[in-house]
Design a protein around this motif. Structure first.
Motif, PDB file in Angstrom:
ATOM      1  N   PRO A 134       6.331  -6.363 -15.731  1.00  0.00           N
ATOM      2  CA  PRO A 134       7.212  -6.814 -16.822  1.00  0.00           C
ATOM      3  C   PRO A 134       8.104  -5.702 -17.376  1.00  0.00           C
ATOM      4  CG  PRO A 134       5.003  -7.691 -17.112  1.00  0.00           C
ATOM      5  CD  PRO A 134       4.916  -6.650 -16.036  1.00  0.00           C
ATOM      6  N   GLY A 135       7.815  -4.447 -17.001  1.00  0.00           N
ATOM      7  CA  GLY A 135       8.650  -3.334 -17.435  1.00  0.00           C
ATOM      8  C   GLY A 135      10.098  -3.462 -16.999  1.00  0.00           C
ATOM      9  N   TRP A 136      10.370  -4.192 -15.911  1.00  0.00           N
ATOM     10  CA  TRP A 136      11.769  -4.321 -15.501  1.00  0.00           C
ATOM     11  C   TRP A 136      12.476  -5.503 -16.174  1.00  0.00           C
ATOM     12  CZ3 TRP A 136       9.013  -4.964 -10.344  1.00  0.00           C
ATOM     13  CH2 TRP A 136       8.847  -6.296  -9.984  1.00  0.00           C
ATOM     14  N   LEU A 137      11.757  -6.245 -17.017  1.00  0.00           N
ATOM     15  CA  LEU A 137      12.391  -7.361 -17.736  1.00  0.00           C
ATOM     16  C   LEU A 137      13.130  -6.818 -18.949  1.00  0.00           C
ATOM     17  CD1 LEU A 137       9.455  -9.947 -17.770  1.00  0.00           C
ATOM     18  CD2 LEU A 137      11.308  -9.754 -16.108  1.00  0.00           C
ATOM     19  N   ARG A 138      14.187  -7.501 -19.327  1.00  0.00           N
ATOM     20  CA  ARG A 138      14.881  -7.188 -20.576  1.00  0.00           C
ATOM     21  C   ARG A 138      14.735  -8.400 -21.486  1.00  0.00           C
ATOM     22  NH1 ARG A 138      19.142  -4.424 -17.250  1.00  0.00           N
ATOM     23  NH2 ARG A 138      20.311  -6.367 -17.250  1.00  0.00           N
ATOM     24  N   PRO A 139      14.961  -8.212 -22.798  1.00  0.00           N
ATOM     25  CA  PRO A 139      14.768  -9.366 -23.694  1.00  0.00           C
ATOM     26  C   PRO A 139      15.566 -10.598 -23.257  1.00  0.00           C
ATOM     27  CG  PRO A 139      15.078  -7.365 -24.969  1.00  0.00           C
ATOM     28  CD  PRO A 139      15.293  -6.990 -23.541  1.00  0.00           C
ATOM     29  N   GLU A 140      16.749 -10.366 -22.666  1.00  0.00           N
ATOM     30  CA  GLU A 140      17.587 -11.509 -22.307  1.00  0.00           C
ATOM     31  C   GLU A 140      17.315 -12.036 -20.889  1.00  0.00           C
ATOM     32  OE1 GLU A 140      18.500  -8.421 -22.856  1.00  0.00           O
ATOM     33  OE2 GLU A 140      19.960  -7.725 -21.379  1.00  0.00           O
ATOM     34  N   THR A 141      16.326 -11.448 -20.195  1.00  0.00           N
ATOM     35  CA  THR A 141      16.008 -11.914 -18.835  1.00  0.00           C
ATOM     36  C   THR A 141      15.426 -13.328 -18.887  1.00  0.00           C
ATOM     37  OG1 THR A 141      15.514  -9.646 -18.183  1.00  0.00           O
ATOM     38  CG2 THR A 141      14.704 -11.396 -16.738  1.00  0.00           C
ATOM     39  N   VAL A 142      15.987 -14.214 -18.086  1.00  0.00           N
ATOM     40  CA  VAL A 142      15.481 -15.585 -18.025  1.00  0.00           C
ATOM     41  C   VAL A 142      14.108 -15.578 -17.354  1.00  0.00           C
ATOM     42  CG1 VAL A 142      15.824 -17.805 -16.860  1.00  0.00           C
ATOM     43  CG2 VAL A 142      17.753 -16.697 -18.010  1.00  0.00           C
ATOM     44  N   VAL A 143      13.123 -16.203 -17.988  1.00  0.00           N
ATOM     45  CA  VAL A 143      11.789 -16.329 -17.378  1.00  0.00           C
ATOM     46  C   VAL A 143      11.609 -17.734 -16.824  1.00  0.00           C
ATOM     47  CG1 VAL A 143       9.306 -16.302 -17.835  1.00  0.00           C
ATOM     48  CG2 VAL A 143      10.746 -14.494 -18.774  1.00  0.00           C
ATOM     49  N   CYS A 144      11.891 -18.764 -17.660  1.00  0.00           N
ATOM     50  CA  CYS A 144      11.832 -20.152 -17.195  1.00  0.00           C
ATOM     51  C   CYS A 144      13.241 -20.540 -16.750  1.00  0.00           C
ATOM     52  CB  CYS A 144      11.343 -21.068 -18.315  1.00  0.00           C
ATOM     53  SG  CYS A 144      11.588 -22.826 -17.983  1.00  0.00           S
ATOM     54  N   ARG A 145      13.410 -20.726 -15.448  1.00  0.00           N
ATOM     55  CA  ARG A 145      14.735 -21.012 -14.911  1.00  0.00           C
ATOM     56  C   ARG A 145      15.279 -22.345 -15.410  1.00  0.00           C
ATOM     57  NH1 ARG A 145      15.862 -18.250 -10.082  1.00  0.00           N
ATOM     58  NH2 ARG A 145      17.155 -20.008  -9.428  1.00  0.00           N
ATOM     59  N   CYS A 146      14.403 -23.344 -15.533  1.00  0.00           N
ATOM     60  CA  CYS A 146      14.863 -24.684 -15.917  1.00  0.00           C
ATOM     61  C   CYS A 146      15.431 -24.695 -17.333  1.00  0.00           C
ATOM     62  CB  CYS A 146      13.717 -25.681 -15.847  1.00  0.00           C
ATOM     63  SG  CYS A 146      13.065 -25.946 -14.194  1.00  0.00           S
ATOM     64  N   GLU A 147      14.661 -24.117 -18.262  1.00  0.00           N
ATOM     65  CA  GLU A 147      15.054 -24.187 -19.672  1.00  0.00           C
ATOM     66  C   GLU A 147      15.769 -22.919 -20.129  1.00  0.00           C
ATOM     67  OE1 GLU A 147      14.830 -26.913 -21.571  1.00  0.00           O
ATOM     68  OE2 GLU A 147      14.110 -27.927 -19.770  1.00  0.00           O
ATOM     69  N   GLU A 148      15.930 -21.954 -19.233  1.00  0.00           N
ATOM     70  CA  GLU A 148      16.587 -20.684 -19.529  1.00  0.00           C
ATOM     71  C   GLU A 148      15.926 -19.951 -20.699  1.00  0.00           C
ATOM     72  OE1 GLU A 148      20.593 -22.098 -19.948  1.00  0.00           O
ATOM     73  OE2 GLU A 148      21.010 -21.903 -17.806  1.00  0.00           O
ATOM     74  N   THR A 149      14.605 -20.107 -20.806  1.00  0.00           N
ATOM     75  CA  THR A 149      13.862 -19.378 -21.832  1.00  0.00           C
ATOM     76  C   THR A 149      13.849 -17.896 -21.448  1.00  0.00           C
ATOM     77  OG1 THR A 149      12.410 -21.283 -21.977  1.00  0.00           O
ATOM     78  CG2 THR A 149      11.660 -19.271 -23.067  1.00  0.00           C
ATOM     79  N   ASP A 150      14.249 -17.025 -22.395  1.00  0.00           N
ATOM     80  CA  ASP A 150      14.277 -15.616 -22.022  1.00  0.00           C
ATOM     81  C   ASP A 150      12.996 -14.902 -22.442  1.00  0.00           C
ATOM     82  OD1 ASP A 150      14.609 -14.767 -24.719  1.00  0.00           O
ATOM     83  OD2 ASP A 150      16.772 -15.070 -24.577  1.00  0.00           O
ATOM     84  N   TYR A 151      12.839 -13.701 -21.898  1.00  0.00           N
ATOM     85  CA  TYR A 151      11.622 -12.921 -22.100  1.00  0.00           C
ATOM     86  C   TYR A 151      11.421 -12.603 -23.575  1.00  0.00           C
ATOM     87  CZ  TYR A 151       8.293  -9.046 -21.388  1.00  0.00           C
ATOM     88  OH  TYR A 151       7.202  -8.219 -21.413  1.00  0.00           O
ATOM     89  N   GLY A 152      12.527 -12.281 -24.290  1.00  0.00           N
ATOM     90  CA  GLY A 152      12.432 -11.950 -25.708  1.00  0.00           C
ATOM     91  C   GLY A 152      11.835 -13.094 -26.526  1.00  0.00           C
ATOM     92  N   SER A 153      12.343 -14.323 -26.301  1.00  0.00           N
ATOM     93  CA  SER A 153      11.827 -15.478 -27.065  1.00  0.00           C
ATOM     94  C   SER A 153      10.375 -15.737 -26.720  1.00  0.00           C
ATOM     95  CB  SER A 153      12.613 -16.753 -26.765  1.00  0.00           C
ATOM     96  OG  SER A 153      13.959 -16.482 -26.585  1.00  0.00           O
ATOM     97  N   LEU A 154      10.050 -15.571 -25.448  1.00  0.00           N
ATOM     98  CA  LEU A 154       8.680 -15.828 -25.021  1.00  0.00           C
ATOM     99  C   LEU A 154       7.725 -14.831 -25.673  1.00  0.00           C
ATOM    100  CD1 LEU A 154       7.298 -17.813 -23.073  1.00  0.00           C
ATOM    101  CD2 LEU A 154       7.420 -16.037 -21.333  1.00  0.00           C
ATOM    102  N   CYS A 155       8.117 -13.553 -25.691  1.00  0.00           N
ATOM    103  CA  CYS A 155       7.272 -12.528 -26.329  1.00  0.00           C
ATOM    104  C   CYS A 155       7.100 -12.828 -27.808  1.00  0.00           C
ATOM    105  CB  CYS A 155       7.891 -11.145 -26.174  1.00  0.00           C
ATOM    106  SG  CYS A 155       7.825 -10.538 -24.502  1.00  0.00           S
ATOM    107  N   ALA A 156       8.222 -13.230 -28.444  1.00  0.00           N
ATOM    108  CA  ALA A 156       8.149 -13.522 -29.882  1.00  0.00           C
ATOM    109  C   ALA A 156       7.171 -14.662 -30.128  1.00  0.00           C
ATOM    110  CB  ALA A 156       9.537 -13.874 -30.414  1.00  0.00           C
TER     111      ALA A 156
END
Lengths: 107, 530
Positions: free
Chosen positions: B414-436
């Protein structure tokens, strides 16, 4: 530059192509029998044909029916996985979008 | 070797999936005297491993793209043309209906199989139900791809997609391609791309040479027991070197960039735990990138059947050799269907074979399938052939363990992820929102996280992001919910199964649901009892 179909005359499998034609958003696109819609669209130089919720373009990702990124409307059937559906001559394909402004329906 | 039985007394074995494991299961069940119904969502058998060209291509030399074509070709004819085999191509299982406890006592047997047949996602497909005496699940796996910035761009493919397009319909996904991720599967994918005319710029194995070598050279005598697999890998290596394709270990694609499609990727050197070594980033112009970090078993049908899951392979922290490394919470990413020596699952009458019991490749899948089919058909446990099969299955499992040790997913990815990196492709949920959402104590229940972030709620139903979200949830110390049965008791072995719980295993249209299904016995596409 783009995905492409191995030319039949160079294909080690000695295949024989039988042409077919579909339309994509009204535009005629040529392919060969046996291609999936995803394969046909890629080979025609299209790499994206769907929009995600933000409007970002999407095409093929998993290629085996798992990710649902490549959904298209085929002959008025919505949400057909292009990587799983074989193209049929005369198919009318329209592209889909999950962007709320463009398309209220959710796929 | 088949015992003499009257047609009525013959056991009916339903096999779901016609890849190496399923085809082998069908063959063994037929050999043991059973009637077999073989189901696959594709038009032809073979699965992902023996992916065949469409018949319409009229290929005269299909064997040119296939490993072990002759044996496969013989086997598929033996099974599909067998008078006791009913072959259902283009057929998906959309639901497994578990009998309620009372019915189960009365009827016994495995869950009822609900099928839908016809062109993929078409309207007006035919629905039918199948009640067999035994059910063999051999549904396989798909690529696991870890997210990275830009992985949602067109032109980023799973390695499996590139392979399917090249082998299955002769489309090369790009001219300048980087193949990246982890595991030996990257090699056949690169070889297929080269064969189809792509220029493969590099194959990047994320694991370091030390990790890979330690995994592969451990107990070398086990490797000698897999001569086919070893020779196959050697062939791909030769193809790569002939085309001067560099194979780099300890390097990964950490970002894809481009306007509307991938135009370049950023690669970086990784440490053993997959943390990025700063300053080693390198940009490469590409028109396609193919990624696979391993495989996810397709567990929705086993879970729907109620099969217990568990870990068969060691977790990354056990493998990486860092005793000091903090052990991550058990994650569903290394869960498989638990089976006994006869490939029986925890559910009576349900057997499992192939990649859903552990990622081990085609030879192991074939061996497991044969054991499952033979046992499911009621074949004698003392049969001599069975002993050979069990031995080759165990060799396959040792191979799987080696694979897991040589190609683990490093926990620092996960170190290569950025807050704006999309994690869920379908819903475009980004890493930042998921962490929050995951660190918000009030909302850390996986269901609340899912509803708040929408991760996993899109069309793919979490098939792609599920393992990632579950792994991140585990790391943030999210509660591990127990799955409970209808009486409220926690179900043993199912604690981690939540990501695979999909009541509808495959999309089915409302119109198709409205039509009442026909029991298969009344409307078989081909008479199964001659």
């Amino acid at each position: 530059m783009s995905p492409k179909l191995v030319r039949a005359e160079h294909d080690a499998t000695s295949r024989r192509d039988r042409p077919l034609r579909i339309t994509v958003d009204g535009e005629p696109v040529d392919g060969i029998q046996g291609q999936t819609l995803a394969g046909l669209l890629l080979a025609s130089g299209r790499h994206a044909w769907r929009h995600g919720p933000s409007g970002a373009p999407r095409g093929v990702f998993c290629g085996i029916g798992v990710c649902f990124d490549c959904l298209v409307t085929v002959n008025e059937e919505r949400d057909v996985r292009a990587c799983r559906r074989r193209a049929a001559d005369g198919d009318v394909v329209t592209t889909q979008s999950r962007t709320p402004r463009q398309d209220e329906e959710h796929t | 070797m088949s015992p003499k039985r009257s047609e009525q007394a013959r056991r009916h074995v339903a096999v779901i999936g016609a890849g190496p494991a399923g085809l082998s299961a069908a063959y063994a069940a037929l050999a043991a005297g059973a009637c077999v119904t073989l189901v696959d969502s594709a038009e032809q058998p073979g699965g992902q491993y023996h992916r065949m060209l469409p018949e319409a291509y009229a290929a005269r030399r299909p064997e040119r793209l296939q490993h072990g074509w002759r044996a496969f070709d013989r086997r598929r004819h033996q099974v599909l043309e067998h008078p006791r085999c009913t072959w259902l191509p283009e057929t998906s299982v959309w639901m497994l209906e578990r009998p309620d406890p009372e019915q189960a006592r009365e009827r016994g047997g495995p869950p009822r199989v609900h099928l839908v047949s016809g062109p993929a996602d078409g309207t007006g497909r035919t629905r039918c139900t199948l009640d067999a005496d035994a059910l063999v699940l051999a549904v396989g796996a798909h690529d696991r791809v870890l997210p990275f910035s830009g992985w949602e761009l067109p032109g980023v493919f799973t390695a499996g997609a590139a392979q399917a397009l090249a082998k299955g319909e002769r489309v090369a996904v790009g001219d300048r391609v980087v193949v990246a991720g982890s595991g030996p599967f990257l090699l056949p994918v690169a070889a297929s791309l080269l064969e189809a005319g792509s220029r493969v710029l590099a194959v990047l194995e994320a694991n370091t040479p030390v990790t890979v070598a330690r995994g592969w050279t451990r107990r070398p005598w086990e490797l000698a027991a897999q001569p086919g697999k070893t020779a196959e890998l050697a062939e791909y290596t030769v193809a790569l070197s002939r085309h001067r394709v560099p194979y780099r270990m300890g390097r990964a694609v950490v970002e894809a960039r481009g306007e509307g499609r991938v135009e370049e990727v950023v690669t970086a050197r990784l440490r053993a735990d997959w943390s990025v070594v700063p300053g080693t980033e390198h940009t490469v112009a590409v028109d396609a990138v193919c990624v696979s970090h391993g495989f996810s078993p397709q567990l929705e049908l086993p879970v729907a059947a109620g099969c217990a899951l568990g870990r068969r392979q060691a977790s990354p922290s056990e493998i990486s050799g860092h005793p000091g490394a903090s052990s991550p919470a058990p994650s569903p990413t290394n869960e498989f269907v638990l089976v006994d020596d006869g490939q029986r699952t925890s559910v009576a009458g349900v057997f499992a074979a192939g990649e859903i019991t552990g990622i081990a490749g085609a030879p192991a899948a074939r061996a497991e399938g044969a054991v499952a089919g033979w046992t499911a058909a009621g074949g004698a446990p003392s049969a001599r052939a069975l002993r050979t099969l069990l031995r080759s299955r165990d060799q396959g499992r040792a191979f799987a363990e080696r694979l897991a040790r040589a190609h683990p997913v490093g926990e620092a990815w996960p170190g290569w992820l950025r807050p704006e990196t999309v994690v869920c492709r379908c819903e475009e949920t980004d890493y930042g929102s998921l962490c929050a959402a995951l660190t918000d104590r009030a909302g850390a229940d996986p269901r609340v996280v899912k509803l708040n972030t929408r991760a996993g709620l899109g069309p793919c139903q979490g098939r792609i992001c599920g393992p990632t979200v579950a792994e991140l949830t585990g790391r943030f110390g999210g509660p591990q919910r127990q799955v409970r049965d209808s009486t409220g008791r926690p179900v043993e072995g199912l604690a981690q199964a939540a990501p695979h719980r999909r009541p509808i295993a495959q999309p089915v249209r409302l119109g198709e649901l409205a039509a009442s299904p026909m029991p298969l016995e009344d409307h078989p596409p081909r008479q199964s009892h001659p």
